[in-house]
Scaffold this active site. Structure first.
Site, PDB file in Angstrom:
ATOM      1  N   ARG A  46       0.856  -1.186   0.000  1.00 16.79           N
ATOM      2  CA  ARG A  46       0.000   0.000   0.000  1.00 16.79           C
ATOM      3  C   ARG A  46       0.893   1.237   0.000  1.00 16.79           C
ATOM      4  O   ARG A  46       2.005   1.210   0.545  1.00 16.79           O
ATOM      5  CB  ARG A  46      -0.889   0.022   1.253  1.00 16.79           C
ATOM      6  CG  ARG A  46      -1.999  -1.020   1.256  1.00 16.79           C
ATOM      7  CD  ARG A  46      -3.142  -0.645   0.314  1.00 16.79           C
ATOM      8  NE  ARG A  46      -4.264  -1.566   0.410  1.00 16.79           N
ATOM      9  CZ  ARG A  46      -4.540  -2.525  -0.479  1.00 16.79           C
ATOM     10  NH1 ARG A  46      -3.773  -2.716  -1.534  1.00 16.79           N
ATOM     11  NH2 ARG A  46      -5.602  -3.297  -0.316  1.00 16.79           N
TER      12      ARG A  46
ATOM     13  N   HIS B 204      -1.729   1.374  -9.373  1.00 12.90           N
ATOM     14  CA  HIS B 204      -2.369   0.329  -8.558  1.00 12.90           C
ATOM     15  C   HIS B 204      -3.060  -0.713  -9.449  1.00 12.90           C
ATOM     16  O   HIS B 204      -4.270  -0.951  -9.356  1.00 12.90           O
ATOM     17  CB  HIS B 204      -3.375   0.951  -7.577  1.00 12.90           C
ATOM     18  CG  HIS B 204      -3.693   0.047  -6.416  1.00 12.90           C
ATOM     19  ND1 HIS B 204      -3.988   0.513  -5.158  1.00 12.90           N
ATOM     20  CD2 HIS B 204      -3.775  -1.302  -6.323  1.00 12.90           C
ATOM     21  CE1 HIS B 204      -4.235  -0.506  -4.343  1.00 12.90           C
ATOM     22  NE2 HIS B 204      -4.110  -1.622  -5.043  1.00 12.90           N
TER      23      HIS B 204
HETATM   24  P1  NAP Z   1      -1.542 -12.139   3.654  1.00 12.23           P
HETATM   25  O1  NAP Z   1      -1.760 -13.475   3.037  1.00 12.23           O
HETATM   26  O2  NAP Z   1      -2.370 -11.736   4.813  1.00 12.23           O
HETATM   27  O3  NAP Z   1       0.008 -12.072   4.066  1.00 12.23           O
HETATM   28  C1  NAP Z   1       0.521 -10.981   4.763  1.00 12.23           C
HETATM   29  C2  NAP Z   1       1.968 -11.270   5.117  1.00 12.23           C
HETATM   30  O4  NAP Z   1       2.516 -10.119   5.772  1.00 12.23           O
HETATM   31  C3  NAP Z   1       2.116 -12.446   6.091  1.00 12.23           C
HETATM   32  O5  NAP Z   1       3.269 -13.191   5.773  1.00 12.23           O
HETATM   33  C4  NAP Z   1       2.318 -11.740   7.441  1.00 12.23           C
HETATM   34  O6  NAP Z   1       3.053 -12.472   8.401  1.00 12.23           O
HETATM   35  C5  NAP Z   1       3.116 -10.530   7.011  1.00 12.23           C
HETATM   36  N1  NAP Z   1       3.020  -9.463   8.005  1.00 12.23           N
HETATM   37  C6  NAP Z   1       1.923  -8.808   8.426  1.00 12.23           C
HETATM   38  N2  NAP Z   1       2.236  -7.921   9.383  1.00 12.23           N
HETATM   39  C7  NAP Z   1       3.575  -8.018   9.561  1.00 12.23           C
HETATM   40  C8  NAP Z   1       4.497  -7.378  10.419  1.00 12.23           C
HETATM   41  N3  NAP Z   1       4.114  -6.452  11.302  1.00 12.23           N
HETATM   42  N4  NAP Z   1       5.807  -7.740  10.341  1.00 12.23           N
HETATM   43  C9  NAP Z   1       6.215  -8.700   9.476  1.00 12.23           C
HETATM   44  N5  NAP Z   1       5.382  -9.351   8.636  1.00 12.23           N
HETATM   45  C10 NAP Z   1       4.078  -9.006   8.677  1.00 12.23           C
HETATM   46  O7  NAP Z   1      -1.696 -10.974   2.592  1.00 12.23           O
HETATM   47  P2  NAP Z   1      -1.577 -11.095   1.005  1.00 12.23           P
HETATM   48  O8  NAP Z   1      -2.807 -11.682   0.442  1.00 12.23           O
HETATM   49  O9  NAP Z   1      -0.280 -11.722   0.674  1.00 12.23           O
HETATM   50  O10 NAP Z   1      -1.590  -9.552   0.599  1.00 12.23           O
HETATM   51  C11 NAP Z   1      -0.625  -8.651   1.084  1.00 12.23           C
HETATM   52  C12 NAP Z   1      -0.999  -7.237   0.723  1.00 12.23           C
HETATM   53  O11 NAP Z   1      -0.783  -6.988  -0.666  1.00 12.23           O
HETATM   54  C13 NAP Z   1      -2.464  -6.859   0.890  1.00 12.23           C
HETATM   55  O12 NAP Z   1      -2.787  -6.624   2.261  1.00 12.23           O
HETATM   56  C14 NAP Z   1      -2.563  -5.615   0.063  1.00 12.23           C
HETATM   57  O13 NAP Z   1      -2.218  -4.495   0.837  1.00 12.23           O
HETATM   58  C15 NAP Z   1      -1.503  -5.814  -1.020  1.00 12.23           C
HETATM   59  N6  NAP Z   1      -2.087  -6.003  -2.360  1.00 12.23           N
HETATM   60  C16 NAP Z   1      -1.772  -5.134  -3.337  1.00 12.23           C
HETATM   61  C17 NAP Z   1      -2.271  -5.314  -4.599  1.00 12.23           C
HETATM   62  C18 NAP Z   1      -1.896  -4.397  -5.707  1.00 12.23           C
HETATM   63  O14 NAP Z   1      -2.506  -4.463  -6.784  1.00 12.23           O
HETATM   64  N7  NAP Z   1      -0.906  -3.554  -5.559  1.00 12.23           N
HETATM   65  C19 NAP Z   1      -3.113  -6.384  -4.880  1.00 12.23           C
HETATM   66  C20 NAP Z   1      -3.434  -7.262  -3.858  1.00 12.23           C
HETATM   67  C21 NAP Z   1      -2.912  -7.055  -2.586  1.00 12.23           C
HETATM   68  P3  NAP Z   1       2.483 -13.871   8.956  1.00 12.23           P
HETATM   69  O15 NAP Z   1       2.651 -14.838   7.790  1.00 12.23           O
HETATM   70  O16 NAP Z   1       3.384 -14.187  10.078  1.00 12.23           O
HETATM   71  O17 NAP Z   1       1.055 -13.637   9.311  1.00 12.23           O
HETATM   72  C1  GLV Z   2      -5.618  -4.689  -4.157  1.00  6.65           C
HETATM   73  O1  GLV Z   2      -4.909  -3.778  -3.872  1.00  6.65           O
HETATM   74  C2  GLV Z   2      -6.053  -5.685  -3.220  1.00  6.65           C
HETATM   75  O2  GLV Z   2      -5.887  -5.499  -2.005  1.00  6.65           O
HETATM   76  O3  GLV Z   2      -6.601  -6.698  -3.682  1.00  6.65           O
END
Ligand code: NAP
Ligand code: GLV
Length: 317
Positions: free
Chosen positions: A232, A280
């Site tokens: 983000r 984005h």
């Molecule tokens: P997820 O499955 O919830 O994974 C989040 C990861 O971050 C986990 O490994 C978690 O650790 C780690 N984490 C969270 N808080 C932390 C901290 N304080 N210190 C260290 N590690 C931490 O999320 P995801 O589905 O992979 O998505 C991640 C993010 O990508 C979303 O929340 C969103 O903001 C972003 N995103 C962006 C786009 C875009 O188009 N740019 C699209 C989709 C998503 P644990 O494994 O230990 O829980």
């Molecule tokens: C996009 O940014 C998502 O969180 O899926």
């Protein structure tokens, strides 16, 4: 008599893109018996709305929906929903379907390869009509670190492994990923950062991660490292990134997310020769795949089964 029949037609309220709303209105009633889909702001009888699917929730909407079973983010992240508005006892889900994962794997692979193969340098040289070849460095000699090894970070690491990059991951809880040096928590952040060539941020936005991509993190990266932010915009402190690049400590950045979005026209990121921006678009929900995910979530909710994509409200993601 079931509670569904007693309280009218179960309804999913969709807030967002109207084309997706129309598709869901067509598809979902065929996947889920006795379900109606309404498009915000058409609430119908608010007492019939059991499921809310939104990217952001309009102010005041939650208080008008007395009988919700769950709220769902139409995205992998949930920070944009302002989750404080959602009652603590209401299950909050986020989208976890393959198109979001595939899109992110594509985008981060593209960005890592662009940095690995010096694309920002060649863009600058092209603008100056200079033929300036650089020595090619083997992927195995590059170290890529991914902050966040969850649904997206884990898939990205798996794909990057196929190029032979050295890989590290950083998460909140301990992980064991094949071929990845795994680090946990703030205590291990310095070791994670200390020898990376490319840092990728795939963290959720929480109070702990807001503003993390700032001078203290940049200073712990080796000179010449580059940053990719696909988490983000608010993970990144813009002035610190500009200072680190302009001081030639960092070589370049690729940013898919900014704060705010859209980025104002006079923001220094726009014209910076070593910052590549996309609006984005790294990954997004595929409406048809998402309909399957939503149908599964509703059917599970009806049957009292564990819900997919359940967010840990305490952790904030
Ligand atoms: P997820 O499955 O919830 O994974 C989040 C990861 O971050 C986990 O490994 C978690 O650790 C780690 N984490 C969270 N808080 C932390 C901290 N304080 N210190 C260290 N590690 C931490 O999320 P995801 O589905 O992979 O998505 C991640 C993010 O990508 C979303 O929340 C969103 O903001 C972003 N995103 C962006 C786009 C875009 O188009 N740019 C699209 C989709 C998503 P644990 O494994 O230990 O829980
Ligand atoms: C996009 O940014 C998502 O969180 O899926």
């Amino acid at each position: 008599m079931s509670s569904r029949a007693a309280s009218g037609t179960e309804t999913l309220l969709h807030v967002g893109d109207e084309a997706r709303g129309r598709l869901w209105a067509d598809v979902l009633p065929r996947l889920v018996p006795d379900l109606r889909v309404r498009q915000w702001p058409d609430l119908g009888d608010p007492r019939e709305i059991r499921y809310l699917a939104a990217w952001t929730i309009p102010q005041g909407l939650m208080t008008t929906l007395p009988d919700l079973r769950f709220a769902l983010s139409i995205g992998a992240g949930v920070d944009q929903l302002d989750i404080g508005m959602i009652p603590a006892a209401l299950p909050l889900l986020r989208m976890a379907e393959t198109a979001i994962v595939d899109g992110m794997v594509e985008y981060v692979t593209m960005s890592v390869l662009m940095l690995h193969r010096d694309t920002p340098h060649y863009h600058t040289e092209q603008a100056a009509t200079r033929w300036s070849p650089r020595r090619r460095i083997a992927a195995s000699a590059r170290h890529i670190g991914v902050m966040g090894t969850g649904m997206l970070g884990g898939a990205v690491l798996e794909r990057l492994a196929s190029f032979g990059f050295a890989l590290s991951g950083w998460s909140r809880s301990p992980k064991a990923l094949p071929g990845v040096r795994c680090h946990t928590g703030m205590d291990e952040l310095p070791a994670f950062l200390s020898d990376l060539d490319i840092l990728v941020c795939l963290l959720p936005l929480t109070p702990e991660t807001r503003g993390l991509l700032a001078a203290p993190v940049f200073q712990q990266l080796p000179p010449g490292a580059a940053v990719i932010n696909v988490g983000r915009g608010a993970h990144l402190v813009a002035v610190d990134l500009l200072a680190a690049i302009d001081d030639n400590h960092l070589s370049a950045a690729i940013l898919d997310v900014t704060d705010p979005e859209p980025l104002p026209a006079d923001h220094p990121f726009w014209g910076h020769p070593r910052i590549l921006l996309t609006p984005h678009v790294a990954s997004s929900t595929d409406p048809a795949a998402a309909a399957q995910f939503v149908a599964d979530a509703i059917l599970r909710s009806r049957e009292g089964k564990p819900l997919p994509g359940l967010v840990d409200r305490q952790a904030g993601y």
